[in-house]
Design an enzyme around this catalytic site. Structure first.
Site, PDB file in Angstrom:
ATOM      1  N   CYS A 162      -2.117   3.802   7.101  1.00  0.00           N
ATOM      2  CA  CYS A 162      -3.209   3.936   8.069  1.00  0.00           C
ATOM      3  C   CYS A 162      -2.880   3.161   9.343  1.00  0.00           C
ATOM      4  CB  CYS A 162      -4.514   3.428   7.468  1.00  0.00           C
ATOM      5  SG  CYS A 162      -4.981   4.300   5.960  1.00  0.00           S
ATOM      6  N   CYS A 220      -4.760  -0.234  10.119  1.00  0.00           N
ATOM      7  CA  CYS A 220      -4.890  -1.223   9.052  1.00  0.00           C
ATOM      8  C   CYS A 220      -4.776  -2.644   9.609  1.00  0.00           C
ATOM      9  CB  CYS A 220      -3.825  -0.996   7.993  1.00  0.00           C
ATOM     10  SG  CYS A 220      -3.885  -2.192   6.625  1.00  0.00           S
ATOM     11  N   CYS A 272       0.850  -1.194   0.000  1.00  0.00           N
ATOM     12  CA  CYS A 272       0.000   0.000   0.000  1.00  0.00           C
ATOM     13  C   CYS A 272       0.879   1.234   0.000  1.00  0.00           C
ATOM     14  CB  CYS A 272      -0.926  -0.008   1.222  1.00  0.00           C
ATOM     15  SG  CYS A 272      -2.211   1.273   1.152  1.00  0.00           S
TER      16      CYS A 272
END
Length: 319
Positions: free
Chosen positions: A44, A47, A40
């Site tokens: 975040c 996650c 990714c």
């Protein structure tokens, strides 16, 4: 008398075993979430499917796995990650294969939105039923603190919403309700964006993914109480598109296929072997999937794109 009793007991046992085996062997993976990459471009903090590997299957292997799933009863596929648009060529090929060859009812994508381009939707949009964009806040400072952030999350979300309407794709928003956003009022923005579904998840901790200082992400600092989650949902109760998913509904109700074409188990057991090695049914039998919770959270819904939009888009484009 004893022999008769033995025969009766044996008959009942065989019937019970047959019923159990029959039920297990006819489990249908109606909707599957294929996380074909863990990579990714965002970080975040909560996650729960982190970049523990960089593996991605060859396209022919992925297609074979998708064919096996269709033969086992799959009607909907959702491509997720990681960030699926990191591999836009691979993603586009799978989308077209699922619609044009497998004739699946629904093909959807979950993305953070940062890499979505109009040119991709112009090329593959006719084969995409749903595009879901993750947006956890309409305050860019909050998005940056969460880890989504280069500062353009919200403007990009509005662009994607407009493109989806243009190309006849159902536009969806996914929001993780967490410590940083649970007091936010998003009604005005949701009214403007008009997603066909706004799915609001209660932030979830998954063992080995985001549950400690030793994992790539530690989501514990983002946790909220059940009541704080309910307060967020009640504040947005006027939104007809709102779909609330608490930890209870979310944790074990998704069939998740990982980057190795294995079903993941959220009940503490190991992943299945690859469906290419043991087949779909044996893989399903080795993990726990809460089919009742899947149905309770509305796992089956109107997931195909609008027919009139399809025809309008097709007439307007040179495919």
């Amino acid at each position: 008398m004893a022999s008769i009793l033995f025969f009766v007991v044996l008959t009942i046992a065989v019937a019970v075993l047959f019923k159990f085996y029959h039920a297990r062997s006819w489990t249908r993976p109606v909707a599957v979430n294929y996380h074909f990459t863990r990579r990714c471009n965002k970080t975040c903090g909560f996650c729960f499917h982190t970049a523990t590997t960089s593996h991605i299957e060859p396209l022919d292997h992925a297609k074979k796995g998708l064919l096996l799933l269709k033969q086992a009863g799959m009607r909907k596929i959702n491509f997720a990650g990681g960030e699926p648009f990191l591999y836009s060529k691979f993603l586009g090929d799978m989308i077209d294969f699922c619609k044009e060859d497998l004739r699946l009812e629904s093909v959807s994508i979950v993305t953070n939105g940062s890499l979505v381009k109009e040119s991709f939707l112009k090329k593959h949009g006719f084969n995409i039923d749903i595009l879901a964009v993750s947006c956890d806040s309409f305050d860019e400072a909050t998005n940056i603190e969460i880890g989504r952030g280069s500062g353009n999350q919200v403007p990009q979300l509005y662009k994607i919403g407009s493109w989806c309407r243009q190309y006849g794709i159902k536009f969806k928003i996914n929001t993780v309700v967490c410590r940083l956003n649970y007091q936010e009022d998003m009604n005005q923005q949701i009214d403007a964006l008009r997603p066909f579904r706004w799915k609001c998840f209660q932030v979830l901790i998954v063992a080995g993914e985001n549950d400690s200082n030793g994992t790539l992400r530690d989501g514990r600092k983002f946790l909220i109480t059940d009541q704080e989650y309910r307060n967020f949902c009640e504040r947005h109760g006027q939104q007809k598109s709102l779909i609330a998913e608490s930890n209870r509904l979310m944790a074990k109700s998704y069939l998740i296929l990982d980057e190795y074409l294995r079903f993941l188990d959220r009940d503490g057991r190991q992943p299945s072997d690859s469906i290419l090695q043991i087949g779909v049914q044996k893989a399903l039998e080795s993990v726990y999937w809460d089919e009742r919770a899947f149905r309770d959270r509305g796992g089956i819904y109107d997931w195909s794109r609008r027919v009139e939009s399809c025809s309008e888009v097709k007439k307007g484009l040179d495919w």
